[in-house]
Design a protein around this motif. Structure first.
Motif, PDB file in Angstrom:
ATOM      1  N   SER A 297       0.685  -1.253   0.027  1.00  0.00           N
ATOM      2  CA  SER A 297      -0.013   0.039  -0.095  1.00  0.00           C
ATOM      3  C   SER A 297       1.025   1.307  -0.011  1.00  0.00           C
ATOM      4  CB  SER A 297      -0.774  -0.014   1.194  1.00  0.00           C
ATOM      5  OG  SER A 297      -0.374  -0.290   2.303  1.00  0.00           O
ATOM      6  N   LEU A 298       2.280   1.261   0.708  1.00  0.00           N
ATOM      7  CA  LEU A 298       3.081   2.285   0.322  1.00  0.00           C
ATOM      8  C   LEU A 298       4.378   1.776  -0.132  1.00  0.00           C
ATOM      9  CD1 LEU A 298       2.345   3.818   4.035  1.00  0.00           C
ATOM     10  CD2 LEU A 298       1.686   4.723   1.845  1.00  0.00           C
ATOM     11  N   LYS A 299       5.223   2.730  -0.502  1.00  0.00           N
ATOM     12  CA  LYS A 299       6.562   2.351  -1.132  1.00  0.00           C
ATOM     13  C   LYS A 299       7.353   1.562  -0.092  1.00  0.00           C
ATOM     14  CE  LYS A 299       7.175   5.660  -4.619  1.00  0.00           C
ATOM     15  NZ  LYS A 299       7.937   6.636  -5.417  1.00  0.00           N
ATOM     16  N   CYS A 300       7.278   1.930   1.189  1.00  0.00           N
ATOM     17  CA  CYS A 300       8.004   1.242   2.141  1.00  0.00           C
ATOM     18  C   CYS A 300       7.596  -0.257   2.477  1.00  0.00           C
ATOM     19  CB  CYS A 300       8.123   1.979   3.436  1.00  0.00           C
ATOM     20  SG  CYS A 300       6.490   1.805   4.208  1.00  0.00           S
ATOM     21  N   LYS A 301       8.442  -1.071   3.066  1.00  0.00           N
ATOM     22  CA  LYS A 301       7.944  -2.454   3.298  1.00  0.00           C
ATOM     23  C   LYS A 301       7.367  -2.537   4.692  1.00  0.00           C
ATOM     24  CE  LYS A 301      11.722  -4.849   0.760  1.00  0.00           C
ATOM     25  NZ  LYS A 301      12.708  -5.644   0.971  1.00  0.00           N
ATOM     26  N   ALA A 302       7.867  -1.750   5.773  1.00  0.00           N
ATOM     27  CA  ALA A 302       6.872  -1.785   6.923  1.00  0.00           C
ATOM     28  C   ALA A 302       6.957  -0.428   7.458  1.00  0.00           C
ATOM     29  CB  ALA A 302       7.681  -2.834   7.887  1.00  0.00           C
ATOM     30  N   ILE A 303       5.908   0.097   8.503  1.00  0.00           N
ATOM     31  CA  ILE A 303       5.979   1.296   9.140  1.00  0.00           C
ATOM     32  C   ILE A 303       6.162   0.691  10.726  1.00  0.00           C
ATOM     33  CG2 ILE A 303       4.731   3.155   9.904  1.00  0.00           C
ATOM     34  CD1 ILE A 303       3.106   2.871   7.334  1.00  0.00           C
ATOM     35  N   TYR A 304       7.171   1.567  11.181  1.00  0.00           N
ATOM     36  CA  TYR A 304       7.486   1.469  12.754  1.00  0.00           C
ATOM     37  C   TYR A 304       6.792   2.733  13.228  1.00  0.00           C
ATOM     38  CZ  TYR A 304      11.068  -2.274  11.899  1.00  0.00           C
ATOM     39  OH  TYR A 304      11.799  -3.486  11.750  1.00  0.00           O
ATOM     40  N   PHE A 305       5.542   2.121  14.373  1.00  0.00           N
ATOM     41  CA  PHE A 305       5.103   3.213  14.987  1.00  0.00           C
ATOM     42  C   PHE A 305       5.854   3.440  16.396  1.00  0.00           C
ATOM     43  CE2 PHE A 305       1.677   2.219  11.785  1.00  0.00           C
ATOM     44  CZ  PHE A 305       1.619   3.263  11.465  1.00  0.00           C
ATOM     45  N   VAL A 306       6.476   4.818  16.857  1.00  0.00           N
ATOM     46  CA  VAL A 306       7.183   4.764  17.949  1.00  0.00           C
ATOM     47  C   VAL A 306       6.233   5.890  18.929  1.00  0.00           C
ATOM     48  CG1 VAL A 306       9.339   3.758  17.289  1.00  0.00           C
ATOM     49  CG2 VAL A 306       8.486   6.168  17.140  1.00  0.00           C
TER      50      VAL A 306
ATOM     51  N   ASN B  77      15.773  -8.325   9.250  1.00  0.00           N
ATOM     52  CA  ASN B  77      16.609  -8.428   8.083  1.00  0.00           C
ATOM     53  C   ASN B  77      16.230  -7.474   7.047  1.00  0.00           C
ATOM     54  OD1 ASN B  77      17.928 -10.791   8.672  1.00  0.00           O
ATOM     55  ND2 ASN B  77      16.231 -12.134   8.194  1.00  0.00           N
ATOM     56  N   PHE B  78      15.765  -6.114   7.555  1.00  0.00           N
ATOM     57  CA  PHE B  78      15.766  -4.934   6.765  1.00  0.00           C
ATOM     58  C   PHE B  78      17.119  -4.237   6.623  1.00  0.00           C
ATOM     59  CE2 PHE B  78      11.156  -4.982   8.503  1.00  0.00           C
ATOM     60  CZ  PHE B  78      10.576  -5.172   7.075  1.00  0.00           C
ATOM     61  N   GLN B  79      17.251  -3.529   5.473  1.00  0.00           N
ATOM     62  CA  GLN B  79      18.669  -2.929   5.347  1.00  0.00           C
ATOM     63  C   GLN B  79      18.408  -1.259   5.176  1.00  0.00           C
ATOM     64  OE1 GLN B  79      20.107  -4.630   1.788  1.00  0.00           O
ATOM     65  NE2 GLN B  79      20.085  -6.499   2.462  1.00  0.00           N
ATOM     66  N   SER B  80      17.370  -0.627   5.203  1.00  0.00           N
ATOM     67  CA  SER B  80      17.266   0.661   5.082  1.00  0.00           C
ATOM     68  C   SER B  80      16.013   1.160   5.963  1.00  0.00           C
ATOM     69  CB  SER B  80      17.053   1.292   3.780  1.00  0.00           C
ATOM     70  OG  SER B  80      15.853   0.482   3.057  1.00  0.00           O
ATOM     71  N   ILE B  81      16.458   2.550   6.475  1.00  0.00           N
ATOM     72  CA  ILE B  81      15.230   3.211   7.389  1.00  0.00           C
ATOM     73  C   ILE B  81      15.208   4.250   7.109  1.00  0.00           C
ATOM     74  CG2 ILE B  81      14.627   3.585   9.737  1.00  0.00           C
ATOM     75  CD1 ILE B  81      16.660   1.263  10.686  1.00  0.00           C
TER      76      ILE B  81
ATOM     77  N   LEU C 166      15.299   5.420  21.276  1.00  0.00           N
ATOM     78  CA  LEU C 166      14.268   5.255  20.155  1.00  0.00           C
ATOM     79  C   LEU C 166      15.036   4.802  19.051  1.00  0.00           C
ATOM     80  CD1 LEU C 166      11.610   7.666  18.983  1.00  0.00           C
ATOM     81  CD2 LEU C 166      13.430   6.827  17.325  1.00  0.00           C
ATOM     82  N   VAL C 167      16.085   5.490  18.819  1.00  0.00           N
ATOM     83  CA  VAL C 167      16.804   4.977  17.555  1.00  0.00           C
ATOM     84  C   VAL C 167      17.522   3.575  17.813  1.00  0.00           C
ATOM     85  CG1 VAL C 167      19.087   5.603  16.296  1.00  0.00           C
ATOM     86  CG2 VAL C 167      17.808   7.406  17.146  1.00  0.00           C
ATOM     87  N   LYS C 168      17.763   3.305  18.782  1.00  0.00           N
ATOM     88  CA  LYS C 168      18.370   1.813  19.249  1.00  0.00           C
ATOM     89  C   LYS C 168      17.313   0.866  19.169  1.00  0.00           C
ATOM     90  CE  LYS C 168      20.748  -0.905  22.829  1.00  0.00           C
ATOM     91  NZ  LYS C 168      21.274  -0.767  24.307  1.00  0.00           N
ATOM     92  N   ASN C 169      16.116   1.143  19.546  1.00  0.00           N
ATOM     93  CA  ASN C 169      15.111   0.125  19.429  1.00  0.00           C
ATOM     94  C   ASN C 169      14.772  -0.010  17.938  1.00  0.00           C
ATOM     95  OD1 ASN C 169      14.695   0.039  22.252  1.00  0.00           O
ATOM     96  ND2 ASN C 169      12.974   1.289  22.127  1.00  0.00           N
ATOM     97  N   VAL C 170      14.556   1.105  17.264  1.00  0.00           N
ATOM     98  CA  VAL C 170      14.492   0.824  15.590  1.00  0.00           C
ATOM     99  C   VAL C 170      15.427   0.298  14.889  1.00  0.00           C
ATOM    100  CG1 VAL C 170      13.990   2.326  13.502  1.00  0.00           C
ATOM    101  CG2 VAL C 170      12.906   3.002  15.700  1.00  0.00           C
ATOM    102  N   ILE C 171      16.956   0.554  15.007  1.00  0.00           N
ATOM    103  CA  ILE C 171      17.672  -0.228  14.404  1.00  0.00           C
ATOM    104  C   ILE C 171      17.967  -1.286  14.610  1.00  0.00           C
ATOM    105  CG2 ILE C 171      20.275   0.039  14.070  1.00  0.00           C
ATOM    106  CD1 ILE C 171      20.198   2.862  13.828  1.00  0.00           C
TER     107      ILE C 171
END
Length: 845
Positions: free
Chosen positions: A584-593, A623-627, A611-616
């Motif tokens: 539905s969007l260009k990204c593969k996943a959305i992380y709501f924080v 196995n994602f490669q870009s954020i 926050l950054v630590k949790n996300v990365i």
């Protein structure tokens, strides 16, 4: 180790009695009386002494004595020396017995750190220095276990003990070793790790200590190093946990043991490309990475791979790791490729390593892009952006280091006049201590022409129709079975045993931290645009931002909102809600924080870091490669933009050393101040010191000015940006930054007139009016000839220092123009228009 007990005294008496009997026989046989009867009498004496002693000795002492006698043909079954025990064995038998007797005291000395006694023993009985003593440990193990560093150093450097000599259990000759005791079949490094003696741990490893060697309890020194914090932290820093995947615990096996017997392939690597003239590696998208991954496993092996992605077509040389553009005759449209990961782990194949220099005090730039591969010959000038093939010894070191999962390796190269450089096998880069020599690493697959000869072929001399075979572990095993290679060749060249490559290694990697942090800058970008339009694996959304939440749900639809509401009800105290977009969007996943601002600056910074630590960490685990991050906290929350930017960028730099993901901060186009603030902090050190921005170098030509500047070409506030559409990388960068409208217009114009000399598109998000196809040549002559009062800017990417230097050199070499320098304040101008640079006393210059 216990002090001498009664059992030990009985063992000494028994050995002494046998020594006396052997000495008497030697003395009697030294004359004319050398009859077989003397030897027969000796056999009977020894049999009698042994039989009498065995009944009174403990099992441990009995087995120890048996081990000595069995080396000289004693039969435990018949309780006698066999007829194969002959006169010519007497001298060596006596020497061994005397040494074994003395060793009973010497092993106590090693345990206690009494070096003098150990030295005298090894001088007299060097054949016993790696033997196991009565208590089933070696001299080196005893010294390392009790932290006697000087004795350990003597045993390795002067006595030349084997660093990986194992403890043996004394059992009956025909009895298999079944004990699971951790001290059996282990090495000195195991004991040092278990006790937390870090100095000895690093010393033994630097001299070939195998940290993946298994003992009888199926444990390695690495595992035992987890017992104490100092050795645990050492191995966490020393070893690579993964590339595209990250292990939560320290790896338990070296790679050759991990893949042994496996038919499936482990995928743990990052495929990257680097345009020939650029100095930055870019990760391939997942679909192309998958094609590249599969290309090395095809049977029969194919030397080329043809790619089609969208409207773009290219082909890749798998043997050279080189991507050609639409026109193979134009090297400037080509790109080097590398697979950042282990060739053995991912493809079960061996590799040939190469190095590329991008910084060197006396290096030179090739005026035209070249795909020539060079040899490292001492005395040659370093040529930038060219691959150098390493020699066999360095190749063995790198292959072995990868097999043992080492992160850093120090080497010296003749071409650098034996200067030490540190190789980072996680980032595939290298630098010297002063950071004046910098470059990249990669491997290419090792190939052979047939199975009857494992000699490698030159990948860069192969033609397109060459028939070659990937040199895999299976090939090596078949060659050994067919006796094409000897067991010694296999052991040295293909088993990649640690002590064969590292016998006097240097584990001081003084510049590794700074190097890692510099490398992570290449993984972080700051752009202006719409977060939802980013083609990335993950976008991050602050659930307290009403504007962004509404924007996401409007784009993602009701299903996205429903999925979010459901997961929020399931866990109201969530740190991250991860939702797959399903296209539905260009990204593969959305992380709501659920991030909240805080008026306390310390707490604010801590919340951003968490926050950054949790996300990365979550992105790496999935196995994602870009954020893609928005500028969280810089909108309606009224937080300090500078503090937020500094904290976000700094935390990303630290974490990307361990998790090699690409991160982009997407700033709304109208938020120029926020964009500038984030850009400013790219390249900041771990102490928060921002890199000073270099002013442009300029030259006045007639009524105009030519300027050379380090910057992002897409951020220039000028009337015109000139981009060559023959440069695929630049075309993609410009059109992506300009937006969809510019992309559509460009494609339509190109379709309508493929031979157009100029294609004009709207500027979109860029600060310019037109994008042109052809580069204006001979700029100086045109400005002077037509009297133009233009300012011409050559914008060089900040990572391309060599290209920037060359532009400066060429612009400032004019004899017919006046220099209009804008230089740092530390430069002074004299009345004679000469310039000097004042060097501070505390600088490294």
């Amino acid at each position: 180790m216990a002090t001498e007990n009664n059992d030990e005294k009985l063992l000494k008496q028994c050995i002494q009695s046998i020594i006396d009997a052997v000495s008497d026989t030697i003395n009697q046989s030294s004359g004319e009386n050398n009859s077989p009867q003397l030897l027969n009498n000796l056999r009977k004496k020894i049999n009698k002494i042994a039989d009498k002693s065995f009944s009174s000795l403990s099992t441990q002492c009995r087995n120890y004595l048996l081990n000595i006698l069995c080396e000289y043909h004693y039969s435990e079954k018949h309780k006698a020396l066999s007829d194969s025990f002959t006169n010519d064995m007497l001298d060596s038998f006596l020497q061994d017995l005397q040494g074994r007797l003395q060793s009973l005291d010497v092993f106590h000395a090693a345990w206690d750190g009494n070096q003098l006694i150990v030295e005298e023993f090894i001088e007299d009985y060097p054949q016993l220095m790696d033997k196991t003593g009565l208590y089933e440990t070696t001299l080196l193990y005893s010294a390392a276990r009790n932290n006697h560093f000087d004795l350990v150093k003597y045993l390795i450097e002067e006595a030349e003990c084997s660093v990986n000599a194992r403890n043996e259990e004394y059992v009956q000759k025909d009895q298999a070793v079944t004990t699971k005791r951790a001290t059996i079949n282990t090495v000195a490094l195991y004991a040092a790790c278990f006790q937390g003696h870090l100095d000895i741990v690093t010393y033994l490893i630097s001299h070939g200590g195998d940290y993946y060697i298994l003992n009888n309890a199926n444990e390695t020194p690495v595992q035992n190093g987890q017992r104490t914090s100092n050795t645990r932290e050492f191995f966490k820093d020393f070893l690579i946990f993964g590339y595209s995947t990250n292990l939560s615990n320290l790896p338990k096996k070296k790679i050759l043991h991990e893949i042994e017997g496996r038919t499936d392939l482990i995928v743990d690597c990052i495929w990257e490309y680097k345009p020939i003239a650029m100095e930055q590696w870019i990760a391939f998208p997942p679909d192309i990475s998958d094609q590249l991954q599969q290309s090395l496993t095809k049977k029969p092996f194919e030397t080329e791979l043809r790619l089609k992605t969208g409207r773009d077509r290219s082909h890749i040389s798998i043997v050279k790791f080189l991507r050609f553009g639409p026109d193979p005759d134009k090297p400037n449209n080509s790109a080097w490729i590398r697979c950042r990961g282990s060739s053995l782990q991912n493809f079960h194949c061996y590799a040939q390593w190469q190095m590329m220099f991008i910084r060197h005090p006396t290096g030179t730039i090739n005026p035209s892009p070249s795909i020539e591969v060079l040899d490292m010959s001492a005395g040659d000038n370093i040529q930038f952006n060219s691959w150098y093939t390493v020699d066999d010894q360095i190749n063995l070191i790198l292959e072995t280091a990868m097999n043992y999962r080492r992160r850093y390796v120090n080497i010296v190269l003749k071409i650098l006049e034996n200067e030490r450089i540190t190789l980072n096998l996680e980032t595939f880069s290298f630098t010297n201590e002063q950071n004046t020599i910098v470059g990249f690493l990669r491997w290419i697959p090792e190939l052979i022409s047939n199975m009857t000869d494992l000699s490698s072929v030159d990948n860069f001399e192969l033609t397109n129709n060459s028939s070659v075979i990937l040199l895999t572990t299976t090939c090596v095993k078949q060659a050994q079975d067919n006796k094409i290679i000897s067991p010694d060749q296999t052991r040295y060249y293909y088993e990649l045993i640690y002590e064969n490559a590292f016998q006097n290694d240097d584990l001081e990697f003084s510049n590794k931290r700074g190097e890692n942090e510099n490398d992570t800058n290449n993984l972080i970008q700051v752009i202006q645009g719409d977060l939802l339009m980013e083609t990335t694996d993950v976008i991050v959304v602050c659930s307290l931002s009403k504007f962004l939440m509404d924007h996401v749900f409007n784009a993602g639809g009701k299903s996205l909102r429903s999925a979010f509401d459901k997961k929020r009800k399931e866990n109201e105290n969530y740190s991250i809600i991860s939702i797959r977009t399903e296209g539905s969007l260009k990204c593969k996943a959305i992380y709501f924080v659920p991030w909240k601002p805080n008026s306390d600056e310390n707490r604010l910074c801590q919340s951003i870091k968490q926050l950054v630590k949790n996300v990365i960490k979550k992105a790496a685990s999935e196995n994602f490669q870009s954020i893609a991050f928005p500028a969280i906290g810089c909108g309606g929350f009224e937080c300090s933009t500078s503090l937020n930017a500094k904290t976000f960028i700094g935390q990303c730099q630290r974490l990307l050393v361990k998790y090699p993901l690409s991160v982009v901060f997407v700033i709304q186009p109208e938020k120029v101040e926020i964009y500038d603030e984030f850009r400013q902090h790219i390249g900041s050190s771990k102490h928060g010191q921002t890199t000073v921005k270099e002013p442009p170098i300029s030259l006045r030509v007639g009524n105009g000015i030519i300027e050379v500047k380090k910057d992002d070409i897409t951020k220039q506030k000028v009337d015109v940006i000139i981009g060559s559409s023959s440069s695929e990388n630049l075309r993609q960068i410009l059109l992506k930054a300009a937006g969809d409208q510019a992309q559509i217009v460009y494609t339509n114009e190109l379709t309508a007139n493929s031979n157009a000399s100029i294609i004009i598109t709207p500027s979109g998000h860029l600060h310019f009016d037109i994008v042109v196809k052809t580069m204006v040549r001979e700029m100086k002559q045109q400005i002077k000839k037509k009297g133009l009062s233009w300012t011409i800017k050559f914008i060089i990417h900040p990572s391309q220092q060599n290209i920037y230097d060359e532009f400066c050199k060429q612009v400032l070499s004019s004899d017919h123009a006046s220099n209009d320098y804008r230089l740092p304040s530390t430069w002074e101008r004299s009345d004679d228009d000469q310039i000097r640079f004042l060097i501070p006393k505390n600088t490294d210059e």
